[in-house]
Design a protein around this motif. Structure first.
Motif, PDB file in Angstrom:
ATOM      1  N   LEU A  50      34.774  42.479  49.402  1.00 36.90           N
ATOM      2  CA  LEU A  50      35.212  40.979  49.777  1.00 36.90           C
ATOM      3  C   LEU A  50      35.074  40.882  51.124  1.00 36.90           C
ATOM      4  O   LEU A  50      34.889  39.793  51.630  1.00 36.90           O
ATOM      5  CB  LEU A  50      36.618  40.853  49.172  1.00 36.90           C
ATOM      6  CG  LEU A  50      37.209  39.505  49.637  1.00 36.90           C
ATOM      7  CD1 LEU A  50      36.553  38.106  49.021  1.00 36.90           C
ATOM      8  CD2 LEU A  50      38.773  39.316  48.876  1.00 36.90           C
ATOM      9  N   ASN A 132      38.334  32.120  42.455  1.00 41.46           N
ATOM     10  CA  ASN A 132      37.403  33.171  42.106  1.00 41.46           C
ATOM     11  C   ASN A 132      38.380  34.573  41.504  1.00 41.46           C
ATOM     12  O   ASN A 132      39.492  35.025  42.144  1.00 41.46           O
ATOM     13  CB  ASN A 132      36.466  33.928  43.265  1.00 41.46           C
ATOM     14  CG  ASN A 132      35.537  34.876  42.800  1.00 41.46           C
ATOM     15  OD1 ASN A 132      34.451  34.523  42.216  1.00 41.46           O
ATOM     16  ND2 ASN A 132      35.871  36.173  43.200  1.00 41.46           N
ATOM     17  N   SER A 134      38.495  38.268  39.914  1.00 40.70           N
ATOM     18  CA  SER A 134      37.532  39.785  39.769  1.00 40.70           C
ATOM     19  C   SER A 134      38.499  40.650  38.988  1.00 40.70           C
ATOM     20  O   SER A 134      39.766  40.769  39.193  1.00 40.70           O
ATOM     21  CB  SER A 134      37.296  40.333  41.075  1.00 40.70           C
ATOM     22  OG  SER A 134      36.688  39.470  41.810  1.00 40.70           O
ATOM     23  N   GLU A 162      34.343  37.558  38.165  1.00 43.16           N
ATOM     24  CA  GLU A 162      33.462  38.635  37.923  1.00 43.16           C
ATOM     25  C   GLU A 162      33.887  39.547  37.131  1.00 43.16           C
ATOM     26  O   GLU A 162      35.283  39.899  37.419  1.00 43.16           O
ATOM     27  CB  GLU A 162      33.121  39.502  39.450  1.00 43.16           C
ATOM     28  CG  GLU A 162      32.230  38.780  40.446  1.00 43.16           C
ATOM     29  CD  GLU A 162      33.180  37.563  41.257  1.00 43.16           C
ATOM     30  OE1 GLU A 162      33.023  36.350  41.201  1.00 43.16           O
ATOM     31  OE2 GLU A 162      34.349  37.842  41.636  1.00 43.16           O
ATOM     32  N   LEU A 212      29.628  39.757  44.311  1.00 44.74           N
ATOM     33  CA  LEU A 212      30.354  38.782  45.073  1.00 44.74           C
ATOM     34  C   LEU A 212      29.692  38.181  46.121  1.00 44.74           C
ATOM     35  O   LEU A 212      29.725  36.993  46.483  1.00 44.74           O
ATOM     36  CB  LEU A 212      31.533  39.718  45.591  1.00 44.74           C
ATOM     37  CG  LEU A 212      32.658  38.904  46.236  1.00 44.74           C
ATOM     38  CD1 LEU A 212      33.271  37.942  45.517  1.00 44.74           C
ATOM     39  CD2 LEU A 212      34.025  39.601  46.759  1.00 44.74           C
TER      40      LEU A 212
END
Length: 260
Positions: A50, A132, A134, A162, A212
């Motif tokens: 990230l 978003n 993950s 993700e 990402l």
């Protein structure tokens, strides 16, 4: 939801012509899984991925990108309050993210999405807002449809994820927005997140950073890459408003179907 925010999304989604640039504030919320199944080594991969992806966010141009980060296990912390990314603070933001501590625990996505929603609501959502998530596990907490509806109502324009290694694909497919979403393992085939939510599946944490990065590049492209276009004529304005009405009808119909 503010009319300007809705209209900006419609104009970008329809790809209409551009006139003078209109400054826009794009909110990006990142929810990161630090549950027990992730492990300390994989957590380092996540936070470094990230942090490196932030370098893809424009720090010049008309648009501004405001980011926030929350990590979650059984509970969540707001690790980075909403902050506009600039050339002056980029490195310090990356350092904060790389320094986030791994804890382990259960998996409850809603705790992180609540933390991010509260943070952005307190400041006022920007013109466009994209969430978003993950994760490598199966979430406890609210049902996916209930969580998605609450997030959309709160002001999020897009929800994507993700999914790494072992995950609950059924849950994530129901959570993404706009819905129905799409699931893909190809980071080069991502849809416009303002038009369709998506789950990007990743075989292992080793592939997370590349996935990402592809996601961030797509988001930047689809939010104007520095500008949000304005309509150049009344005809384009009418086209944009028609698209806005259609989006509202689809959302209302989806809410009714869910309630039924």
């Amino acid at each position: 939801m503010k009319l300007r925010k809705c209209f900006a999304g419609v104009v970008i989604a329809l790809g209409v012509g551009v006139g003078p640039a209109q400054a826009a504030l794009i909110d990006l919320g990142f929810a990161l899984d630090r549950s027990g199944s992730v492990g300390g080594t994989n957590w380092s991969t996540v936070v470094n991925g990230l942090a490196n992806a932030l370098s893809l966010i424009p720090t010049s141009g008309t648009n501004q990108y405001r980011i926030a980060v929350s990590s979650f296990a059984s509970t969540a912390t707001l690790d980075l309050a909403p902050t506009i990314v600039t050339s002056g603070n980029l490195v310090s933001l990356q350092d904060i993210i790389r320094g986030l501590t791994y804890t382990g625990g259960g998996t409850n996505i809603s705790t992180a999405t609540t933390a991010l929603t509260t943070a952005y609501t307190g400041l006022g959502f920007g013109d466009l807002s994209l969430l978003n998530i993950s994760t490598d596990g199966s979430s406890s907490g609210p049902a996916a449809l209930d969580l998605r509806n609450s997030l959309v109502t709160a002001g999020w324009d897009s929800i994507s994820a993700e999914a790494i290694g072992s995950f609950n694909l059924t849950y994530l497919e129901a959570l993404v927005s706009p819905n129905p979403g799409v699931t893909t393992s190809d980071p080069n085939a991502l849809p416009n997140p303002l038009q369709q939510g998506f789950v990007l599946t990743v075989n292992s944490f080793a592939g997370y950073e590349g996935a990402l990065a592809a996601k961030v590049r797509r988001v930047v492209d689809d939010t104007g890459g520095g500008t949000v276009p304005e309509p150049t004529s009344l005809a384009l304005l009418g086209l944009g408003m028609f698209g806005l009405a259609a989006m509202r009808r689809r959302r209302d119909e989806g809410m009714l179907q869910t309630a039924a």
